[in-house]
Design an enzyme around this catalytic site. Structure first.
Site, PDB file in Angstrom:
ATOM      1  N   ARG A   1       0.810  -1.213   0.000  1.00 34.37           N
ATOM      2  CA  ARG A   1       0.000   0.000   0.000  1.00 34.37           C
ATOM      3  C   ARG A   1       0.840   1.257   0.000  1.00 34.37           C
ATOM      4  O   ARG A   1       0.378   2.297  -0.423  1.00 34.37           O
ATOM      5  CB  ARG A   1      -0.943  -0.009   1.198  1.00 34.37           C
ATOM      6  CG  ARG A   1      -2.106  -0.961   0.951  1.00 34.37           C
ATOM      7  CD  ARG A   1      -3.134  -0.780   1.996  1.00 34.37           C
ATOM      8  NE  ARG A   1      -2.678  -1.334   3.265  1.00 34.37           N
ATOM      9  CZ  ARG A   1      -3.508  -1.843   4.169  1.00 34.37           C
ATOM     10  NH1 ARG A   1      -4.806  -1.864   3.952  1.00 34.37           N
ATOM     11  NH2 ARG A   1      -3.064  -2.314   5.310  1.00 34.37           N
ATOM     12  N   THR A   2       2.043   1.163   0.513  1.00 36.43           N
ATOM     13  CA  THR A   2       2.878   2.348   0.505  1.00 36.43           C
ATOM     14  C   THR A   2       3.196   2.711  -0.938  1.00 36.43           C
ATOM     15  O   THR A   2       3.636   1.859  -1.706  1.00 36.43           O
ATOM     16  CB  THR A   2       4.188   2.102   1.264  1.00 36.43           C
ATOM     17  OG1 THR A   2       3.865   1.519   2.499  1.00 36.43           O
ATOM     18  CG2 THR A   2       4.934   3.386   1.442  1.00 36.43           C
ATOM     19  N   GLN A   3       2.917   3.930  -1.297  1.00 43.10           N
ATOM     20  CA  GLN A   3       3.136   4.334  -2.676  1.00 43.10           C
ATOM     21  C   GLN A   3       4.400   5.143  -2.774  1.00 43.10           C
ATOM     22  O   GLN A   3       5.106   5.366  -1.811  1.00 43.10           O
ATOM     23  CB  GLN A   3       1.986   5.217  -3.160  1.00 43.10           C
ATOM     24  CG  GLN A   3       0.642   4.661  -2.837  1.00 43.10           C
ATOM     25  CD  GLN A   3      -0.400   5.758  -2.891  1.00 43.10           C
ATOM     26  OE1 GLN A   3      -0.068   6.931  -2.926  1.00 43.10           O
ATOM     27  NE2 GLN A   3      -1.658   5.368  -2.913  1.00 43.10           N
TER      28      GLN A   3
END
Lengths: 239, 231
Positions: B6-8
């Site tokens: 989820r970390t972009q």
């Protein structure tokens, strides 16, 4: 609606800067304590109730959580009109849905926000009204009669004057043989630069003293002498 | 199966935003470039927006996240105006909300990849407000603010020019200080462009200028090895 009328009376009135709410507390017997009538919602808002305490607690919990949400999300005290409208919506749904009953409680919501002081009545029907002064609960018509007679002087009144007017209105809702004392009433105040706070017990005595004796129609002379050092001239007692 | 990722990382990005207090209110500046990595991909993206009638926001970082934030704010402002009760959200409230929003998202390990400057009328009592929010939910207020590369290049210039003079700095002086800083940034920041906008909040309301070009001086380039000089 009927449940509200059976609850003991609550009175509210406001000036240009402050709102005062008062509740007449009832006790089921000599050995029991008095039922709480005023609740704090936030630093800028309080309510007075008439009717079912349990329903009032449901609503006050909701109001408190909405007030906290507003503070957390926007760092802004919850605008009074919005919470009152939200309660109206909640109450209305209960009148419409199969298998549900309306709230058995009427609320007086006193608050101070960016738009100034506010006093609202919330009914179980979902209706809500903005007032200069109002009373709900048992024999509240007598209090309303008093308030209707005097409300024009409230706009510029001091807090002390609002409280004495409120107590007089509240006194008019009493049964024949009863009197106001420091145990059976409580006072809530909020206004410009004043956080919501209540006056209970001993603190009420000095305001009761301002009323003079237990007469329903206070004589101007009695009030003037009793409250000489506190308020000077009390403008309202003309009868 | 792949693990949840989820970390972009930011994709299309805007560079520095500058904000200062001045005599009559708040002034923000940003260029109009949206870079795709180091490629100058979109040259006419406006990164200064108006939020209600009292607040302006400038954003650096991911442009699509900023568009999402813009949509959220629009939604909130519509709900707010539909109540018709005379209350409104001022700069202080928008700043607080953005702080909560950004911190909430970073706590889900899914941050909105922006640094923003919020300026405007403080609250119902009046006064001015200039605040900062970043992708971790860090918030602070200051009389001068610069995001991104501007924090290194422009912030010291702004401090020297503005701090202690917030109440006397005229609109013309403030505009010149920001323009000078944007010019220095254009010379130094490889993700910048010489097309800028300046937004103001003052007693007469909000104004966001049309994009305009900075005047630049390149005569010195001749003396630099690799540009003009041969030895």
């Amino acid at each position: 609606m009927e449940a509200v009328k059976q609850g003991s009376a609550s009175v509210g009135l406001r000036s240009k800067t402050h709102v005062v709410i008062l509740g007449l507390k009832r006790s089921p017997g000599e050995l029991a304590s008095y039922q709480k009538k005023l609740m704090r919602i936030d630093d800028h808002m309080g309510i007075a109730i008439a009717g079912l305490m349990s329903d009032a607690r449901v609503l006050s919990t909701y109001m408190r959580s909405e007030a906290m949400k507003s503070k957390l999300m926007f760092d802004r005290p919850l605008p009074i009109y919005r919470i009152v409208a939200a309660i109206g919506d909640k109450a209305q749904v209960n009148t419409q849905r199969y298998g549900r009953r309306p709230y058995g409680v009427g609320l007086l919501v006193a608050g101070y926000d960016d738009a100034g002081p506010h006093l609202f009545e919330c009914a179980p029907s979902g209706n809500f009204f903005d007032y200069y002064a109002v009373a709900i609960g048992a024999r509240s018509q007598s209090a309303k009669t008093y308030l209707e007679k005097h409300f024009e002087s409230f706009a510029d009144a001091s807090v002390e004057e609002l409280i004495t007017h409120g107590l007089r209105a509240l006194r008019d809702t009493l049964q024949q043989d009863k009197e106001l004392d420091i145990n059976n009433c409580s006072i809530g105040i909020v206004g410009k630069g004043v956080k919501y706070h209540t006056i209970d017990g001993e603190g009420i005595q000095k305001y009761l003293d301002l009323l003079g004796d237990g007469n329903a129609a206070p004589a101007a002379a009695t009030t003037a002498t009793a409250g000489a050092e506190d308020t000077g001239a009390v403008p309202m007692d003309t009868d | 199966m792949e693990p949840a990722t989820r970390t972009q990382n930011p994709v299309v990005t805007g560079t520095s935003v500058l904000g200062i207090k001045y005599k009559d209110g708040i002034m923000l500046a940003a260029d109009t470039l949206a870079s795709y990595g180091s490629l100058a991909r979109f040259r006419d993206v406006e990164r200064l927006i108006k939020v209600g009638n009292t607040t302006i926001i400038g954003a650096s970082g991911d442009i699509s996240d900023f568009q999402y934030i813009t949509h959220l704010l629009e939604k909130i402002l519509i709900k707010e105006s539909n109540t018709e009760d005379g209350h409104q959200l001022y700069a202080r409230h928008i700043h607080e909300y953005l702080g909560r929003l950004m911190y909430g998202r970073r706590s889900k390990h899914n941050p909105l990849w922006n640094s923003m400057v919020v300026g405007g009328i403080r609250d119902g009592e009046g006064g001015t407000f200039l605040g900062f929010v970043d992708l971790q939910g860090t918030t602070y207020e200051a009389p001068t603010i610069a995001t991104g590369y501007g924090a290194y290049i422009a912030q010291p210039i702004l401090r020297k020019a503005v701090e202690g003079r917030e109440d006397t700095l005229t609109e013309e002086e403030a505009e010149k200080v920001l323009e000078d800083c944007m010019r220095v940034l254009f010379y130094r920041d490889a993700r910048s462009i010489n097309k800028i906008q300046i937004a103001k909040v003052n007693a007469s309301g909000i104004s966001i200028s049309d994009p305009r070009f900075l005047d630049t001086e390149w005569a010195f380039a001749e003396g630099i090895r690799g540009y003009g000089a041969t030895d």
